[in-house]
Motif scaffolding. Structure first.
Motif, short mmCIF file in Angstrom:
data_model
loop_
_atom_site.label_atom_id
_atom_site.label_comp_id
_atom_site.label_asym_id
_atom_site.label_seq_id
_atom_site.Cartn_x
_atom_site.Cartn_y
_atom_site.Cartn_z
N VAL A 94 51.96 52.34 44.20
CA VAL A 94 52.23 51.00 44.69
C VAL A 94 50.94 50.21 44.92
O VAL A 94 50.93 48.99 44.78
CB VAL A 94 53.05 51.03 46.00
N ALA A 95 49.85 50.87 45.26
CA ALA A 95 48.61 50.20 45.65
C ALA A 95 48.20 49.16 44.61
O ALA A 95 48.14 49.44 43.41
CB ALA A 95 47.49 51.22 45.83
N GLY A 96 47.94 47.96 45.07
CA GLY A 96 47.54 46.89 44.17
C GLY A 96 47.07 45.67 44.93
O GLY A 96 47.29 45.55 46.14
N VAL A 97 46.42 44.77 44.21
CA VAL A 97 45.93 43.53 44.80
C VAL A 97 46.39 42.35 43.96
O VAL A 97 46.63 42.48 42.75
CB VAL A 97 44.39 43.52 44.92
N SER A 98 46.50 41.20 44.60
CA SER A 98 46.86 39.97 43.89
C SER A 98 45.59 39.25 43.44
O SER A 98 44.48 39.61 43.84
CB SER A 98 47.69 39.07 44.79
N SER A 99 45.77 38.23 42.61
CA SER A 99 44.62 37.48 42.11
C SER A 99 45.08 36.12 41.58
O SER A 99 45.45 35.99 40.41
CB SER A 99 43.91 38.25 40.98
N PRO A 100 45.06 35.10 42.44
CA PRO A 100 45.55 33.78 42.02
C PRO A 100 44.52 32.90 41.32
O PRO A 100 44.80 31.74 41.02
CB PRO A 100 45.96 33.16 43.36
N THR A 101 43.34 33.43 41.02
CA THR A 101 42.28 32.61 40.42
C THR A 101 42.64 32.16 39.00
O THR A 101 42.97 33.00 38.16
CB THR A 101 40.96 33.42 40.36
N PRO A 102 42.59 30.88 38.69
CA PRO A 102 42.85 30.41 37.32
C PRO A 102 41.84 31.00 36.34
O PRO A 102 40.67 31.22 36.69
CB PRO A 102 42.68 28.89 37.43
N TYR A 103 42.29 31.24 35.12
CA TYR A 103 41.45 31.92 34.12
C TYR A 103 40.14 31.19 33.87
O TYR A 103 39.08 31.81 33.73
CB TYR A 103 42.23 32.06 32.81
N LEU A 104 40.16 29.86 33.81
CA LEU A 104 38.95 29.11 33.51
C LEU A 104 37.95 29.12 34.67
O LEU A 104 36.81 28.68 34.51
CB LEU A 104 39.29 27.67 33.12
N GLU A 105 38.39 29.62 35.82
CA GLU A 105 37.49 29.76 36.97
C GLU A 105 37.17 31.22 37.27
O GLU A 105 36.47 31.53 38.24
CB GLU A 105 38.14 29.12 38.21
N LEU A 106 37.66 32.12 36.42
CA LEU A 106 37.58 33.55 36.68
C LEU A 106 36.17 34.07 36.41
O LEU A 106 35.58 33.82 35.36
CB LEU A 106 38.58 34.28 35.78
N GLU A 107 35.63 34.83 37.37
CA GLU A 107 34.34 35.47 37.19
C GLU A 107 34.54 36.96 36.94
O GLU A 107 35.57 37.54 37.28
CB GLU A 107 33.47 35.24 38.43
N ASP A 108 33.51 37.59 36.36
CA ASP A 108 33.62 38.99 35.96
C ASP A 108 33.96 39.92 37.14
O ASP A 108 34.74 40.87 37.00
CB ASP A 108 32.32 39.47 35.31
N ASP A 109 33.37 39.64 38.29
CA ASP A 109 33.60 40.51 39.45
C ASP A 109 35.08 40.55 39.82
O ASP A 109 35.61 41.61 40.17
CB ASP A 109 32.78 40.03 40.65
N GLU A 110 35.74 39.41 39.76
CA GLU A 110 37.16 39.36 40.11
C GLU A 110 38.00 40.10 39.06
O GLU A 110 38.93 40.83 39.39
CB GLU A 110 37.63 37.91 40.25
N TRP A 111 37.69 39.88 37.80
CA TRP A 111 38.39 40.60 36.73
C TRP A 111 38.31 42.12 36.95
O TRP A 111 39.33 42.81 36.95
CB TRP A 111 37.76 40.23 35.38
N HIS A 112 37.11 42.62 37.18
CA HIS A 112 36.93 44.07 37.32
C HIS A 112 37.52 44.59 38.63
O HIS A 112 38.04 45.71 38.67
CB HIS A 112 35.45 44.42 37.21
N ARG A 113 37.46 43.79 39.69
CA ARG A 113 38.08 44.22 40.96
C ARG A 113 39.57 44.49 40.78
O ARG A 113 40.08 45.52 41.22
CB ARG A 113 37.89 43.11 42.02
N VAL A 114 40.26 43.59 40.13
CA VAL A 114 41.70 43.73 39.96
C VAL A 114 42.04 44.90 39.04
O VAL A 114 42.93 45.70 39.33
CB VAL A 114 42.31 42.42 39.42
N LEU A 115 41.32 45.02 37.94
CA LEU A 115 41.58 46.12 37.00
C LEU A 115 41.27 47.47 37.62
O LEU A 115 42.00 48.45 37.38
CB LEU A 115 40.78 45.92 35.71
N ARG A 116 40.21 47.55 38.42
CA ARG A 116 39.84 48.83 39.04
C ARG A 116 40.94 49.33 39.97
O ARG A 116 41.26 50.52 39.98
CB ARG A 116 38.53 48.68 39.83
N ILE A 117 41.51 48.42 40.74
CA ILE A 117 42.52 48.84 41.72
C ILE A 117 43.89 48.99 41.06
O ILE A 117 44.56 50.01 41.21
CB ILE A 117 42.57 47.85 42.89
N ASN A 118 44.30 47.98 40.31
CA ASN A 118 45.68 47.94 39.81
C ASN A 118 45.94 48.86 38.63
O ASN A 118 47.08 49.27 38.42
CB ASN A 118 46.04 46.51 39.40
#
Length: 255
Positions: A94-118
């Motif tokens: 079940v463990a996971g995080v949300s991420s409402p950041t629009p793609y055109l504002e997305l930075e690498d750190d946020e991309w990897h944070r979500v993929l690492r956890i989810n």
């Protein structure tokens, strides 16, 4: 037939959130007689929930704090759970995080944070628990994906969340093939809008009305809706269902 042992444990990740799917699922499985192993980044809340479950349902329960994106820490945490509980037969990711950041504002750190956890987190926990299930000759794995993976978003979270949850579906299908000969089924659940904090906090009545407009039923989902589906897929009699993604979404995907 791969039969369950008389006493068995279900491990639930992301279990400590007060209004989350993990907590509802842990209580539901405890009520069905499963011993419960809890993993959550909040170790104190995890331990408190284990005590609450044990008192309320009379089953063995234990909780360990762990970041599921850390493979070595996951292995150590599952070792600790197994040391004090019956054999692990069930796993609920079940463990996971949300991420409402629009793609055109997305930075690498946020991309990897979500993929690492989810996604990585699901892999790390499943890899470790599957080893124990193989030794026992039976197992049930259920991972929480999202209708967002199938529709390309359209929920609170955006691209990295959708990608990670689509990855969960792919991982589920691949593992169903590889682990099936060992008596292990692997399935996913794709929730639609559920009233949890991952939707950005408690849903207002106005937001619920907006969400229901896209559904075929007259309400948003509850954590109990998902817990019931998990309980079904983890049951011994569900052994002929594998590689499946069960939509529990009020008809959103079909709509």
């Amino acid at each position: 037939m791969h039969t369950f042992p008389a006493e068995r444990t279900a491990v639930v990740t992301g279990a400590a959130s007060p209004r989350g799917i993990g907590r509802a699922t842990a209580h539901r499985l405890a009520g069905a007689g499963w011993s419960i192993g809890l993993l959550d980044v909040d170790g104190d809340a995890c331990a408190e929930l284990a005590e609450e479950i044990s008192r309320g349902s009379g089953v063995a329960a234990a909780g360990v704090g762990v970041d599921v994106s850390d493979a070595a820490a996951v292995r150590a945490a599952v070792d600790r759970l197994e040391a004090g509980l019956p054999p692990v037969v069930g796993l609920v990711n079940v463990a996971g995080v949300s991420s409402p950041t629009p793609y055109l504002e997305l930075e690498d750190d946020e991309w990897h944070r979500v993929l690492r956890i989810n996604l990585d987190g699901v892999h790390h926990v499943t890899s470790r628990v599957a080893q124990s299930m193989v030794r026992g000759g039976v197992g049930r794995v259920v991972s929480i994906s999202s209708v967002s993976a199938q529709r390309g978003g359209g929920t609170f979270s955006k691209t990295p969340y959708s990608v990670s949850k689509a990855g969960v579906i792919g991982l589920t299908r691949a593992l169903a093939r590889e682990l099936g000969p060992h008596g292990i089924t692997v399935n996913a659940i794709a929730p639609g809008p559920i009233d949890t904090d991952i939707m950005g906090g408690r849903l207002s009545e106005e937001r619920k009305v907006e969400l229901v407009a896209d559904l075929l039923v007259d309400r948003v989902g509850t954590t109990e809706d998902i817990a019931g589906a998990v309980s079904f897929l983890l049951a011994e009699e569900s052994g002929f269902i594998t590689g499946h993604t069960l939509n529990v979404d009020g008809g959103l995907y079909m709509h």
